[in-house]
Design an enzyme around this catalytic site. Structure first.
Site, PDB file in Angstrom:
ATOM      1  N   TRP A 100       0.840  -1.203   0.000  1.00  0.00           N
ATOM      2  CA  TRP A 100       0.000   0.000   0.000  1.00  0.00           C
ATOM      3  C   TRP A 100       0.875   1.253   0.000  1.00  0.00           C
ATOM      4  O   TRP A 100       0.521   2.272  -0.581  1.00  0.00           O
ATOM      5  CB  TRP A 100      -0.890  -0.018   1.254  1.00  0.00           C
ATOM      6  CG  TRP A 100      -1.773   1.197   1.370  1.00  0.00           C
ATOM      7  CD1 TRP A 100      -3.017   1.358   0.860  1.00  0.00           C
ATOM      8  CD2 TRP A 100      -1.447   2.432   2.034  1.00  0.00           C
ATOM      9  NE1 TRP A 100      -3.494   2.604   1.155  1.00  0.00           N
ATOM     10  CE2 TRP A 100      -2.558   3.286   1.873  1.00  0.00           C
ATOM     11  CE3 TRP A 100      -0.341   2.892   2.734  1.00  0.00           C
ATOM     12  CZ2 TRP A 100      -2.597   4.570   2.401  1.00  0.00           C
ATOM     13  CZ3 TRP A 100      -0.368   4.178   3.255  1.00  0.00           C
ATOM     14  CH2 TRP A 100      -1.490   4.992   3.087  1.00  0.00           C
ATOM     15  N   HIS A 101       2.043   1.151   0.649  1.00  0.00           N
ATOM     16  CA  HIS A 101       2.899   2.334   0.773  1.00  0.00           C
ATOM     17  C   HIS A 101       3.569   2.721  -0.525  1.00  0.00           C
ATOM     18  O   HIS A 101       3.998   3.864  -0.684  1.00  0.00           O
ATOM     19  CB  HIS A 101       3.947   2.125   1.869  1.00  0.00           C
ATOM     20  CG  HIS A 101       3.370   2.258   3.238  1.00  0.00           C
ATOM     21  ND1 HIS A 101       2.696   1.242   3.856  1.00  0.00           N
ATOM     22  CD2 HIS A 101       3.335   3.309   4.096  1.00  0.00           C
ATOM     23  CE1 HIS A 101       2.270   1.653   5.034  1.00  0.00           C
ATOM     24  NE2 HIS A 101       2.637   2.905   5.203  1.00  0.00           N
ATOM     25  N   GLY A 102       3.702   1.796  -1.432  1.00  0.00           N
ATOM     26  CA  GLY A 102       4.315   2.199  -2.695  1.00  0.00           C
ATOM     27  C   GLY A 102       4.652   1.018  -3.570  1.00  0.00           C
ATOM     28  O   GLY A 102       4.754  -0.122  -3.100  1.00  0.00           O
ATOM     29  N   PHE A 134       2.016   8.461  -1.009  1.00  0.00           N
ATOM     30  CA  PHE A 134       1.479   7.104  -0.998  1.00  0.00           C
ATOM     31  C   PHE A 134       0.055   7.120  -1.495  1.00  0.00           C
ATOM     32  O   PHE A 134      -0.697   6.233  -1.366  1.00  0.00           O
ATOM     33  CB  PHE A 134       1.564   6.502   0.403  1.00  0.00           C
ATOM     34  CG  PHE A 134       2.985   6.492   0.921  1.00  0.00           C
ATOM     35  CD1 PHE A 134       4.045   6.207   0.063  1.00  0.00           C
ATOM     36  CD2 PHE A 134       3.266   6.792   2.225  1.00  0.00           C
ATOM     37  CE1 PHE A 134       5.353   6.209   0.522  1.00  0.00           C
ATOM     38  CE2 PHE A 134       4.571   6.787   2.702  1.00  0.00           C
ATOM     39  CZ  PHE A 134       5.608   6.505   1.839  1.00  0.00           C
TER      40      PHE A 134
END
Lengths: 451, 482
Positions: free
Chosen positions: B327-329, B482
């Protein structure tokens, strides 16, 4: 509750006060602190709007050109200053001897240059600020010492094998002009070379190897001018400005003296100059470093006006655009060589010729058939004033602003000597080499729109 | 646009406040005739300003967000109308669309890059990541699932759904506000003086965290982890990553504070996103305190539906942490970072959590913080060469153990470090409890103390932040990417 309402009232008033100031007061246009023009409202285009750059430029403009900008910046630097610990006298120091660096092995003494060639620059040992406190500020600027002796140093990042282009440019000039014109190459070191404390030496590279490399690449017929050694010998004097990235006029004096010896022209001591002082000077390093300690350590800007020689100065001024490209050239006008700034003025270094965007031609009462052309950056501005006793004409051209053909210019003005006098940062840049070689080839009146 | 931008603070906010107050007047005029119109003008102003806020940074992708909300609006209505299998299909379609949008704009380039690496000749598309897409997509998913589960009513007005998704206080960097949290407040909210004062105070605290602490700490972390990576000493690696550890906390929690504060001023009550995460005594505890809205999202919408701790718990944990990282990248380091924490959380279940009472508290804190800091080392570097260089220095394999730059970073920012470490602790809570106890029955004195403290803190935060923001160029929040 009453306290909630009071809190809301006071906070709303404070925010509204800021909003009124920021939204309605005249916006700042120039930062004296950073010595630059501030952002202007961006030009609109559909492409810029679509890419988001238009709106982001509006935000940048709003932030950059706030009313009372420099006052807020000063407050900001004060806040940052309070975040650090005040330096004490008994602070632990890390000596360079504990760090595996070339400099620590070599620093022994200051010895004279190679007598024949001026090609090998002698070593210098810093015994002035070696044990001083230091800290790293914005942009890697090293802040040395404390109180009114605070000095800001720009770290040097060049390598020992670089800067060859500068030597090549001098060689090309010599090859172009042949025996009729003497060509000299001077690399001006910066303050970090002389005043970097041992503990901060890892943050910067040595300039001496680069200077040696330049001189090693000069052709036999180009004369090297080693001012490194002369400056090293006088490092205890105020040869570099503490709060500015430039050297002090006194440093330029010793450099001019060295050059005069190499060029075999007469030279006069400081007794034949009038000493002028601008007090309370704080230079560019305050804005660059963002360190309030620099502002709290103003210095005297001391310059020297020749008193026993007559001279007249003619300027050919350039107009430039926002990208610093030349867009137009003015007619020759007479002017003063030394401008006089008020005490406390941050622009004091512009004393000489009033800046860089011009060709300067000084005609002196000296008659020896020697005519000098100095190719320089802003460091070189402090040099010509010390050479009026030495040449009958001194022409000054900045490596960033010159639209004529150099061959024509040298021929038409009967130049006999060309001195390359750039600081090591500028000399290292390939753009400088590109500019100097372009000057030889370009047709006259080469403005931004036809480069 | 970001909250810590002078344009936002002194142009956007005053303009919004003015329009919102005018809208409130209009709403009051109509409320006597038609109770339902009570919030229409205010909501419309909030939506319009939210769209301008988003379009300021994403003038093209604002249409993607509008399209996404419109699709979710239609899917929501479909879910509401249908029952049984059709209801499930409608939800599945909605989820697929949301994940497809997120996948295309955030992960397509990453996946194509992986396929290209294994030999498939694929052109790797270069799609710019729309700001906040991860946040608003997750909020959309939350809306659809809550409607499907009948935990929240469907939204019949497109504008009101748009308000929930696009509301500028929480649009681009969270917290991930669940639909159920604010569903009732969209058309029925009340702002008391106490709400407004609390919200404002929270906003200024967040502004100070970001501008005074996080931005200054970012200069230190950049100095070592970006500019000084080539000559990094061991002490430099530690100082750099600890600075980043503090920076990311104050950056993200500062944003959340500002979002929660602005929401409160408008009558919305968002859930807390942080509870002093660096006071944790295990990694499991850390994730109950850090980015709570993301953790609870994965718990409620992935972990529990997959079976939670009832069946194949290890797989469920692995999937959740893989997704948390991702999800963060779109980068391997984020996936490794997620899986790293997943493994630790799994191990803790069988080890530390069982004997926690027998281990001294300082040891637990040190253990947790060490693992968190190492985790940020993985998180920080999206190229493995830099990560390797960093960890070599971090573990002592550097040319020098310590240097002047490290010394300077510590001493010349001494009070910044002290302030940052102190503000990681529940300082406000401890102080207010102390005042409560000390004042005991003296209510007026207590109120005066709180008033003076809130006012002086807010004014100091405001003035210092304005000074530090003048001329600032690189001021984005970390989590907006993000």
């Amino acid at each position: 509750m009453k306290s909630d309402k009071a809190y809301i009232m006071i906070l709303t008033t404070a925010v509204m006060a800021f909003a009124i100031v920021f939204d309605t007061f005249p916006r700042s246009r120039i930062s004296e602190l950073e010595k630059r023009e501030l952002a202007t409202f961006p030009k609109y285009s559909v492409d810029k709007l679509k890419s988001g750059s238009f709106t982001s430029e509006i935000s940048s403009w709003f932030s950059d050109s706030e009313p009372f900008r420099d006052d807020f910046m000063t407050l900001s630097m004060n806040i940052k200053d309070y975040l650090g610990l005040a330096a004490s006298d008994d602070q632990v120091t890390f000596h360079a001897s504990s760090v595996p660096m070339e400099s620590s092995k070599q620093s022994v003494k200051s010895k004279s240059i190679d007598q024949d060639e001026n090609r090998v620059v002698g070593e210098y040992e810093n015994d002035i600020t070696a044990d001083e406190n230091a800290k790293i500020a914005n942009a890697g600027i090293i802040i040395v010492g404390k109180g009114d002796k605070t000095r800001a140093l720009m770290a040097y990042g060049g390598g020992p094998h670089g800067c060859v282009g500068y030597a090549k440019a001098a060689n090309e000039y010599k090859a172009t002009f042949g025996k009729k014109v003497n060509v000299y190459c001077m690399v001006i070191p910066t303050a970090v070379e002389f005043y970097c404390p041992d503990k901060a030496k890892r943050c910067t590279h040595q300039e001496r190897p680069t200077i040696n490399n330049v001189y090693a690449h000069l052709s036999d017929s180009v004369k090297a001018v080693d001012i490194y050694t002369a400056l090293g010998k006088h490092a205890k004097e105020d040869i570099f400005l503490r709060t500015d990235h430039h050297w002090a006029p006194l440093g330029a004096y010793y450099a001019a003296m060295t050059f005069a010896k190499v060029a075999k022209v007469p030279f006069r001591g400081l007794a034949d100059y009038n000493r002028k002082v601008i007090t309370g000077y704080v230079g560019s390093m305050y804005g660059y470093s963002g360190d309030i300690a620099v502002k709290k350590a103003p210095e005297n800007f001391v310059f020297y006006v020749p008193s026993k020689v007559k001279y007249s100065t003619t300027y050919i001024n350039y107009t430039i655009n926002r990208d610093y490209h030349v867009t137009g050239e003015g007619k020759p006008v007479r002017g003063v060589f030394f401008a006089h700034f008020r005490n406390g003025s941050p622009g004091a270094y512009c004393t000489f010729m009033g800046g860089d965007t011009k060709i300067t031609q000084v005609r002196t009462s000296t008659k020896n058939h020697r005519r000098l052309l100095i190719l320089k950056d802003s460091f070189g501005n402090a040099l010509p004033g010390f050479l009026f006793y030495s040449f009958e004409e001194v022409h000054v051209v900045d490596s960033r602003y010159f639209t004529k053909n150099m061959k024509d210019y040298v021929r038409e003005n009967k130049i006999t000597d060309i001195l390359f006098a750039n600081n090591i940062f500028k000399a290292y840049s390939r753009h400088t080499y590109g500019a100097y070689t372009r000057f030889l080839k370009q047709k006259g009146d080469t403005f931004a729109h036809n480069i | 646009m970001v909250f810590s931008d002078l344009f936002f603070l002194f142009v956007f906010i005053p303009a919004f406040a003015l329009c919102y107050l005018l809208a409130a007047v209009i709403d009051r005029k109509f409320s006597s005739q038609d109770e339902a119109r009570c919030f229409r003008a205010k909501n419309m102003v909030l939506v319009m300003f939210s769209l301008v806020f988003y379009a300021w940074g994403e003038p093209v992708y604002v249409f993607l967000m509008l399209a996404s909300v419109f699709i979710n609006y239609l899917v929501g209505l479909m879910i509401n109308k249908s029952e049984g299998r059709n209801r499930r299909w409608a939800l599945a379609a909605g989820l697929v669309i949301n994940i497809a949008i997120l996948g295309t704009f955030k992960y397509l380039g990453f996946f194509c890059g992986i396929l290209a690496d294994v030999g498939l000749t694929l052109a790797v598309p270069k799609i710019a990541l729309p700001i906040g897409i991860s946040f608003y997509t997750f909020q959309s998913i939350s809306y659809l699932v809550d409607v499907y589960r009948k935990e929240s009513p469907v939204q019949h007005r497109f504008v009101d759904l748009l308000l929930y998704i696009s509301m500028f206080p929480q649009l681009i960097a969270g917290p991930i506000v669940r639909y159920g949290t604010v569903a009732d407040e969209i058309n029925d909210r009340h702002v008391s003086a106490s709400d407004f004062a609390e919200g404002s105070y929270r906003f200024f605290i967040g502004l100070g965290k970001k501008v005074i602490l996080a931005n200054q700490l970012s200069e230190i972390s950049d100095q070592f982890l970006v500019n000084g990576l080539g000559t990094l000493s061991t002490s430099g690696a530690w100082i750099g990553i600890i600075a980043f550890t503090l920076q990311i906390y104050f950056d993200f929690s500062g944003y959340s504070d500002m979002a929660i504060g602005m929401g409160r001023c408008l009558g919305f009550h968002f859930n807390e996103n942080f509870r002093h995460p660096y006071c944790c005594d295990s990694i499991t505890d850390f994730w109950r305190r850090w980015h709570i809205s993301l953790g609870s999202f994965f718990r409620d919408y992935v972990y529990i539906p997959m079976g939670g701790n009832r069946r194949h718990q290890a797989v469920n944990i692995f999937v959740v942490w893989f997704l948390t990282g991702m999800w963060h990248g779109a980068s391997w380091n984020f996936i490794i970072w997620g899986v790293y924490f997943g493994l630790i959380v799994m191990l803790e279940k069988y080890t530390i959590l069982r004997i926690k009472d027998k281990i001294p508290s300082p040891v637990l804190h040190l253990y947790s913080l060490a693992l968190v800091v190492i985790g940020w080392g993985i998180f920080y570097f999206d190229d493995f060469h830099s990560m390797q260089t960093f960890f070599n220095a971090f573990w002592g394999n550097a040319k020098v153990a310590t240097d002047f730059v490290s010394e300077s970073a510590l001493l010349d920012n001494f009070w910044l470090w002290v302030a940052a470490l102190l503000f990681c602790l529940p300082l406000r809570h401890v102080l207010s409890e102390f005042v409560e106890r000390s004042c005991n029955e003296r209510r007026v004195l207590k109120q005066s103390l709180f008033f003076a403290a809130h006012l002086s803190v807010s004014l100091v935060m405001l003035i210092c932040s304005v000074a530090l923001l003048v001329g600032a160029t690189n001021n984005a929040f970390i989590y907006t990417r993000f």
